[in-house]
Structures are given as C-alpha cells and as structure tokens.
Design a protein around this motif. Structure first.
Motif, PDB file in Angstrom:
ATOM      1  N   ASN A  15       0.962  -1.337   0.143  1.00 53.83           N
ATOM      2  CA  ASN A  15      -0.022   0.014   0.024  1.00 53.83           C
ATOM      3  C   ASN A  15       0.718   1.153  -0.031  1.00 53.83           C
ATOM      4  O   ASN A  15       0.531   2.277   0.127  1.00 53.83           O
ATOM      5  CB  ASN A  15      -1.016   0.049   1.144  1.00 53.83           C
ATOM      6  CG  ASN A  15      -1.713  -1.356   1.436  1.00 53.83           C
ATOM      7  OD1 ASN A  15      -2.642  -1.613   0.466  1.00 53.83           O
ATOM      8  ND2 ASN A  15      -1.205  -2.030   2.317  1.00 53.83           N
ATOM      9  N   SER A  16       2.248   1.122   0.022  1.00 53.85           N
ATOM     10  CA  SER A  16       3.070   2.229  -0.010  1.00 53.85           C
ATOM     11  C   SER A  16       4.317   2.113  -0.999  1.00 53.85           C
ATOM     12  O   SER A  16       5.194   1.314  -1.025  1.00 53.85           O
ATOM     13  CB  SER A  16       3.631   2.324   1.226  1.00 53.85           C
ATOM     14  OG  SER A  16       4.723   3.249   1.432  1.00 53.85           O
ATOM     15  N   ARG A  17       4.019   2.917  -2.352  1.00 51.40           N
ATOM     16  CA  ARG A  17       5.180   2.705  -3.446  1.00 51.40           C
ATOM     17  C   ARG A  17       6.487   2.952  -2.878  1.00 51.40           C
ATOM     18  O   ARG A  17       7.412   2.403  -3.336  1.00 51.40           O
ATOM     19  CB  ARG A  17       4.597   3.575  -4.489  1.00 51.40           C
ATOM     20  CG  ARG A  17       5.510   3.291  -5.568  1.00 51.40           C
ATOM     21  CD  ARG A  17       4.971   3.884  -6.831  1.00 51.40           C
ATOM     22  NE  ARG A  17       4.291   2.760  -7.327  1.00 51.40           N
ATOM     23  CZ  ARG A  17       4.637   1.781  -8.034  1.00 51.40           C
ATOM     24  NH1 ARG A  17       5.976   1.499  -8.148  1.00 51.40           N
ATOM     25  NH2 ARG A  17       3.971   0.671  -8.511  1.00 51.40           N
ATOM     26  N   LYS A  34      -5.384  -1.080   0.022  1.00 49.50           N
ATOM     27  CA  LYS A  34      -5.147   0.307  -0.691  1.00 49.50           C
ATOM     28  C   LYS A  34      -4.110   0.323  -1.499  1.00 49.50           C
ATOM     29  O   LYS A  34      -3.058   1.090  -1.436  1.00 49.50           O
ATOM     30  CB  LYS A  34      -5.178   1.268   0.462  1.00 49.50           C
ATOM     31  CG  LYS A  34      -6.049   1.398   1.379  1.00 49.50           C
ATOM     32  CD  LYS A  34      -5.766   2.150   2.640  1.00 49.50           C
ATOM     33  CE  LYS A  34      -6.751   2.198   3.803  1.00 49.50           C
ATOM     34  NZ  LYS A  34      -6.554   2.904   4.853  1.00 49.50           N
ATOM     35  N   ARG A  35      -3.863  -0.801  -2.278  1.00 52.11           N
ATOM     36  CA  ARG A  35      -2.696  -1.236  -2.924  1.00 52.11           C
ATOM     37  C   ARG A  35      -2.086  -0.009  -3.857  1.00 52.11           C
ATOM     38  O   ARG A  35      -2.676   0.410  -4.730  1.00 52.11           O
ATOM     39  CB  ARG A  35      -3.038  -2.404  -3.874  1.00 52.11           C
ATOM     40  CG  ARG A  35      -1.931  -3.251  -4.189  1.00 52.11           C
ATOM     41  CD  ARG A  35      -2.579  -4.178  -5.198  1.00 52.11           C
ATOM     42  NE  ARG A  35      -2.560  -5.480  -4.371  1.00 52.11           N
ATOM     43  CZ  ARG A  35      -1.550  -6.275  -4.237  1.00 52.11           C
ATOM     44  NH1 ARG A  35      -0.381  -6.264  -4.656  1.00 52.11           N
ATOM     45  NH2 ARG A  35      -1.598  -7.340  -3.376  1.00 52.11           N
ATOM     46  N   GLN A  36      -0.913   0.099  -3.728  1.00 55.43           N
ATOM     47  CA  GLN A  36      -0.063   0.947  -4.729  1.00 55.43           C
ATOM     48  C   GLN A  36       0.745   0.095  -5.414  1.00 55.43           C
ATOM     49  O   GLN A  36       1.312   0.697  -6.549  1.00 55.43           O
ATOM     50  CB  GLN A  36       0.685   1.914  -4.059  1.00 55.43           C
ATOM     51  CG  GLN A  36      -0.192   3.002  -3.339  1.00 55.43           C
ATOM     52  CD  GLN A  36       0.304   4.089  -2.561  1.00 55.43           C
ATOM     53  OE1 GLN A  36       1.703   4.274  -2.658  1.00 55.43           O
ATOM     54  NE2 GLN A  36      -0.163   4.871  -1.820  1.00 55.43           N
TER      55      GLN A  36
END
Length: 181
Positions: free
Chosen positions: A97-99, A133-135
């Motif tokens: 969830n955090s690129r 909340k996939r990035q």
C-alpha cells in the motif's frame, strides 16, 4: 540379554535469518505472527535490532532459526551494519500500500551487501495485503523479484495469510543449502 537400538542422531543446523525493509512495513509483526501466531495491532517501532529464535523440523533435520529483526529507520544503520555478516537468508519486506517502500527495496540489498551479507537467499514479501489500498501490483513485485532471482510472496500479518509459507520456504531453502555443503 536384549539390546535396544540407540536413537539415531539427527542433523542439526543453526541458521541466521534477517529482516530488511523500511520502518513500518510490518517486519516485526511478520516475525511475531510466524513465531508466536499472534498479531499486535499497536505499532511499536523496533529500536536497533531485535532477536528471536524458533526451532523447526525441516525434513527430519532440527533447524534452529535465529531471527534478527532490523529497525528500518536510517538512524539505526550503525547498529544494523554489525549484524549483516554471516546472514544466510533474509525477508525483504515492503508494504503493498506504499510505493515508496517498494522503491526502497534495492537500497536494502545494497546496504546488506556493503556490510557483509553475501550469498543470502532472499524472499521478497509484499505485506499488508489485507488493507486493500494497494499501490504496488502483485505482477509488478513478482516481475521485480524474478529479475533478481528471489521468490515473491504476499502476506498479511493481521490475518496470517502467506506468513508461514514465506518463512518456511525461506528456511527450507537455507537448510537445503546447508545439506549441500
């Protein structure tokens, strides 16, 4: 007079596994879930390096896994760098969830090599798949891992999904490497 067969001595290995990745990606939670089958939702940042041990039977071999949980914050580099040497395996963790945590994984590989971790077996773990909340897509992470020669597994410390698979496959690969030596 009767003779009892003496018990066969089992092979025993002690292996060193480290965790790498940015602060907050869930390294400590993954280790706690694997070792204790617990999830702690309250975030407490690791200070320096934490240590745990877990005995496991891998194909009839007693394996004592020493787990070194590295703090991800840059201010702990001077502590972390003392523990890379002689590492045989690593979980390299990012938060799906955090690129930025995905973009930083190459930095962790470079740091480990700089401070003496050579010929480690690495499993790339995309953690926190339960948050939705996939990035970073599974396909992107899988492609990156394949290009580096790593296996890739997605996990959730909260639900336990994929956690045992990630650790047991890594530990088995390291134990197999021991058998070949």
């Amino acid at each position: 007079m009767s003779f009892e067969k003496a018990p066969e001595k089992r092979q025993r290995y002690r292996i060193k596994i480290i965790s790498m990745g940015d602060s907050g990606v869930g390294k400590s939670c993954l280790i706690k879930r694997f070792c204790e089958k617990k999830f702690v939702s309250k975030y407490i940042s690791t200070i320096g390096v934490d240590f745990g041990m877990k005995p496991i039977d891998v194909g009839g071999v007693d394996v004592r896994v020493n787990l070194f949980d590295f703090a991800g914050a840059d201010c702990y580099l001077e502590i972390r760098n003392e523990f890379y040497r002689d590492s045989e395996g690593a979980i390299l963790v990012f938060d799906v969830n955090s690129r930025p945590t995905f973009l930083n994984i190459q930095k962790w590989i470079e740091e480990s090599e700089k401070y003496g971790a050579h010929d480690m077996i690495i499993t790339l773990i995309g953690n926190k798949i339960d948050l939705k909340k996939r990035q970073v897509s599974e396909k992107e992470a899988q492609s990156w891992a394949i290009a580096k020669g790593f296996r890739y597994i997605e996990t959730s410390s909260a639900t336990g999904e994929g956690v045992d698979t990630a650790f047991l496959s890594l530990i088995s690969a390291v134990a197999d490497k021991h058998k070949q030596q």
